[in-house]
Design an enzyme around this catalytic site. Structure first.
Site, PDB file in Angstrom:
ATOM      1  N   GLY A 261      -3.305   1.117  74.821  1.00  0.00           N
ATOM      2  CA  GLY A 261      -4.173   1.946  73.460  1.00  0.00           C
ATOM      3  C   GLY A 261      -5.506   2.940  74.288  1.00  0.00           C
ATOM      4  CD  GLU A 295       2.205  -4.682  74.993  1.00  0.00           C
ATOM      5  OE1 GLU A 295       1.836  -4.622  73.783  1.00  0.00           O
ATOM      6  OE2 GLU A 295       3.238  -5.859  74.310  1.00  0.00           O
ATOM      7  N   PRO A 296       0.297  -0.652  78.471  1.00  0.00           N
ATOM      8  CG  PRO A 296      -0.759   0.578  80.507  1.00  0.00           C
ATOM      9  CD  PRO A 296       0.001  -0.755  79.972  1.00  0.00           C
ATOM     10  N   GLY A 297       1.370   3.049  77.060  1.00  0.00           N
ATOM     11  CA  GLY A 297       1.695   4.100  76.665  1.00  0.00           C
ATOM     12  C   GLY A 297       1.151   5.228  77.359  1.00  0.00           C
ATOM     13  NE  ARG A 298      -2.155   8.098  72.707  1.00  0.00           N
ATOM     14  CZ  ARG A 298      -1.747   8.502  71.872  1.00  0.00           C
ATOM     15  NH1 ARG A 298      -1.471   9.786  72.125  1.00  0.00           N
ATOM     16  NH2 ARG A 298      -1.809   7.891  70.773  1.00  0.00           N
ATOM     17  NE  ARG A 336       0.537  12.560  69.466  1.00  0.00           N
ATOM     18  CZ  ARG A 336      -1.630  13.141  70.544  1.00  0.00           C
ATOM     19  NH1 ARG A 336      -1.045  14.225  70.480  1.00  0.00           N
ATOM     20  NH2 ARG A 336      -1.778  12.081  70.327  1.00  0.00           N
ATOM     21  CE1 TYR A 340       0.501   9.993  63.553  1.00  0.00           C
ATOM     22  CE2 TYR A 340       0.971  10.968  65.284  1.00  0.00           C
ATOM     23  CZ  TYR A 340       1.093   9.637  64.515  1.00  0.00           C
ATOM     24  OH  TYR A 340       1.929   9.192  65.102  1.00  0.00           O
ATOM     25  CB  CYS A 368      11.017  26.430  55.952  1.00  0.00           C
ATOM     26  SG  CYS A 368      11.991  27.674  56.478  1.00  0.00           S
ATOM     27  CD  GLU A 369       7.960  20.214  55.866  1.00  0.00           C
ATOM     28  OE1 GLU A 369       6.969  19.729  55.771  1.00  0.00           O
ATOM     29  OE2 GLU A 369       9.169  19.476  55.705  1.00  0.00           O
TER      30      GLU A 369
HETATM   31  N1  LLP Z   1       1.654  -1.795  72.197  1.00  0.00           N
HETATM   32  C1  LLP Z   1       2.006  -1.845  71.284  1.00  0.00           C
HETATM   33  C2  LLP Z   1       2.640  -3.560  70.200  1.00  0.00           C
HETATM   34  C3  LLP Z   1       1.782  -0.781  70.536  1.00  0.00           C
HETATM   35  O1  LLP Z   1       2.399  -0.683  69.215  1.00  0.00           O
HETATM   36  C4  LLP Z   1       1.372   0.201  71.210  1.00  0.00           C
HETATM   37  C5  LLP Z   1       1.375   2.074  70.097  1.00  0.00           C
HETATM   38  C6  LLP Z   1       1.367  -0.180  72.683  1.00  0.00           C
HETATM   39  C7  LLP Z   1       1.154  -0.806  72.928  1.00  0.00           C
HETATM   40  C8  LLP Z   1       0.896   1.400  72.992  1.00  0.00           C
HETATM   41  O2  LLP Z   1      -0.077   2.085  73.440  1.00  0.00           O
HETATM   42  P1  LLP Z   1      -0.636   3.584  73.424  1.00  0.00           P
HETATM   43  O3  LLP Z   1      -0.787   3.181  74.809  1.00  0.00           O
HETATM   44  O4  LLP Z   1      -0.111   4.064  73.980  1.00  0.00           O
HETATM   45  O5  LLP Z   1      -1.988   4.154  72.928  1.00  0.00           O
HETATM   46  N2  LLP Z   1       2.801   7.817  67.653  1.00  0.00           N
HETATM   47  C9  LLP Z   1       1.394   8.059  67.868  1.00  0.00           C
HETATM   48  C10 LLP Z   1       0.833   6.607  69.026  1.00  0.00           C
HETATM   49  C11 LLP Z   1       1.417   5.563  67.823  1.00  0.00           C
HETATM   50  C12 LLP Z   1       0.898   4.104  68.988  1.00  0.00           C
HETATM   51  C13 LLP Z   1       1.874   2.772  68.212  1.00  0.00           C
HETATM   52  N3  LLP Z   1       1.906   1.846  69.370  1.00  0.00           N
HETATM   53  C14 LLP Z   1       0.473   9.036  68.276  1.00  0.00           C
HETATM   54  O6  LLP Z   1       1.346  10.081  68.599  1.00  0.00           O
HETATM   55  O7  LLP Z   1      -0.551  10.324  68.572  1.00  0.00           O
END
Ligand code: LLP
Length: 443
Positions: A261, A295-298, A336, A340, A368-369
């Site tokens: 997050g 669990e970072p993603g972004r 995105r 959003y 076309c949107e």
């Molecule tokens: N763990 C869980 C259980 C999650 O659902 C998520 C993201 C993460 C970790 C990783 O979160 P992060 O570190 O990336 O913030 N498509 C959207 C973001 C959706 C996030 C969904 N869950 C966007 O483009 O902003």
């Protein structure tokens, strides 16, 4: 909370590059990533195309590890691969001993294909099918993050049937507002995720009696692109109290998965430094003798990715409207902004644009949107057909969210690594779009 309306002027190219150390504007070659001129890639790989900077990625992973080390913590890092599921991304992070957080059987298979050991995989997600649970059990992954009482029962049954015991953690819904975009908030009571905090003590005790599963701890994830420590602090404090409550009941709680997050700077946000996130985690859990996981993603991958695109046309504004730049990239590629209202930096690749005067221009794709719009008015140098641009910070939730809407094939993917580059996936051949369609024999 919805997207905050933008009131400040668009950052200049110089300002955008100043905070992205692996992107440089070369006076001759134009915009370069890790020393590779992006114009050359666009010419050879074609546009639109996705770029991943592997050294940028390594640098992010190392910075995150260092931030936690500074706080005296060595959590397991499970990259949330929903943000970026390319093999090269997973392999690069895997080489740095990062594990992954998967949310589907498909992601689990992808991660294994990339060589991520099963012991470094955790499985999150609000709806896991029996087939997906079976896959996780037969692969003997590290842990399943369970999201409901019903899932717990199903998992126990499957684990027993297959004779494959598994560690589980219960994902808590702490009822905390992450103060982020409405569509990426996950930890409020009304959100579909996790188990209500008040239900955890009873369910944890029940889990401990179920065959085939061993509850080892708790998980929490409250949302994405979070900018302030406050929601993390509130959520983690609730989880820490819960750990103590469970232990007081005689339960074994060995681990807490603190979720992901942590946000990044797309425009001019002041993101939470990873050191501050680590400090928040230490503050809540530091004295509880727990194995910690994140669990970072972004945060890990966003900055490593670019989307290169070419201007198809420039459409003159009428009645005082700004001109519109029509790009060959669209909402099916980078979803995105349409989903959003997200802001992504757009940087022209040519060196001569770097210091050119800017004017407000609409930036759209050809779909076309009306929602196929990257910006209603962006301060950019006057762009013309065939000019090239890079969308910044597309390494998270970029290619993974693409579709083939309007029969637009998935784009080529290119990896760059300190002066070298290679196409890691060619653009999808157009006939792949219909290759698997069949006609019923009664037509
Ligand atoms: N763990 C869980 C259980 C999650 O659902 C998520 C993201 C993460 C970790 C990783 O979160 P992060 O570190 O990336 O913030 N498509 C959207 C973001 C959706 C996030 C969904 N869950 C966007 O483009 O902003």
């Amino acid at each position: 909370m919805d997207a905050t309306p933008i009131t400040t002027p668009d950052p200049t190219t110089q300002a955008l590059l100043a905070t992205r150390p692996t992107l440089k504007m070369d006076a001759h070659d134009g915009l370069c990533l890790e020393g590779v001129p992006l114009t050359a890639i666009a010419e050879q790989a074609g546009t639109p195309c996705w770029i991943t900077g592997l050294d940028t990625l390594r640098h992010r992973a190392q910075t995150l590890k260092n931030a936690f080390a500074t706080a005296g913590l060595t959590p397991s890092i499970h990259f949330a691969m929903k943000a970026n599921d390319q093999q090269i991304t997973l392999q690069t992070l895997g080489e740095l001993r990062l594990g992954v957080d998967v949310v589907s059987g498909g992601e689990l298979r992808r991660a294994r294909h990339a060589g991520i050991p099963a012991a470094h995989i955790v499985f999150s997600g609000v709806g896991k099918t029996d087939a997906e649970l079976d896959l996780a059990l037969t692969e003997s992954i590290a842990q399943i993050n369970v999201e409901s009482a019903e899932e717990l029962t199903r998992l126990s049954n499957r684990a027993q049937t297959l004779g494959r015991p598994i560690n589980v953690v219960l994902r808590v819904n702490p009822d905390v507002d992450a103060a982020t975009h409405e569509k990426i908030s996950t930890g409020r009571a009304g959100d579909k995720f996790g188990i209500a905090l008040s239900a955890i003590p009873e369910l944890y005790a029940h889990a401990a009696t179920l065959p085939g599963i061993t509850p080892i701890g708790l998980a929490v994830h409250i949302g994405s692109q979070i900018q302030s420590p406050a929601p993390f602090r509130i959520a983690y404090a609730k989880i820490a109290t819960l750990v103590q409550t469970l232990r007081a009941q005689g339960q074994t709680v060995k681990t807490v998965d603190c979720g992901g997050g942590i946000g990044i700077r797309y425009r001019d946000e002041i993101p939470l430094p990873p050191e501050a996130w680590a400090a928040t985690i230490r503050e809540a859990f530091g004295t509880l003798d727990l194995h910690l996981a994140i669990e970072p993603g972004r945060w890990l991958t966003a900055e490593s990715g670019l989307l290169l695109s070419r201007v198809i046309d420039r459409k003159a504004g009428f009645g005082g409207e700004a001109d519109i730049i029509i790009l060959d990239a669209a909402m099916n590629d980078l979803a995105r902004p349409s989903l959003y209202d997200s802001w992504h930096g757009i940087v022209p690749l040519a060196a001569h644009h770097a210091h050119a005067p800017t004017e407000s221009q609409g930036v759209v794709g050809p779909i076309c949107e009306s929602s196929d719009q990257f910006s209603t008015g962006r301060m950019l140098p006057r762009l013309h057909p065939n000019d090239l641009v890079a969308f910044l910070d597309t390494g998270a939730y970029g290619a993974v969210m693409s579709s083939t809407y309007n029969s637009r094939p998935l784009l080529a993917q290119v990896a760059v690594d300190q002066g070298r580059w290679a196409i890691t996936r060619p653009a999808q051949p157009i006939d792949a779009l219909w290759a698997q369609e069949t006609q019923p024999d009664w037509t």
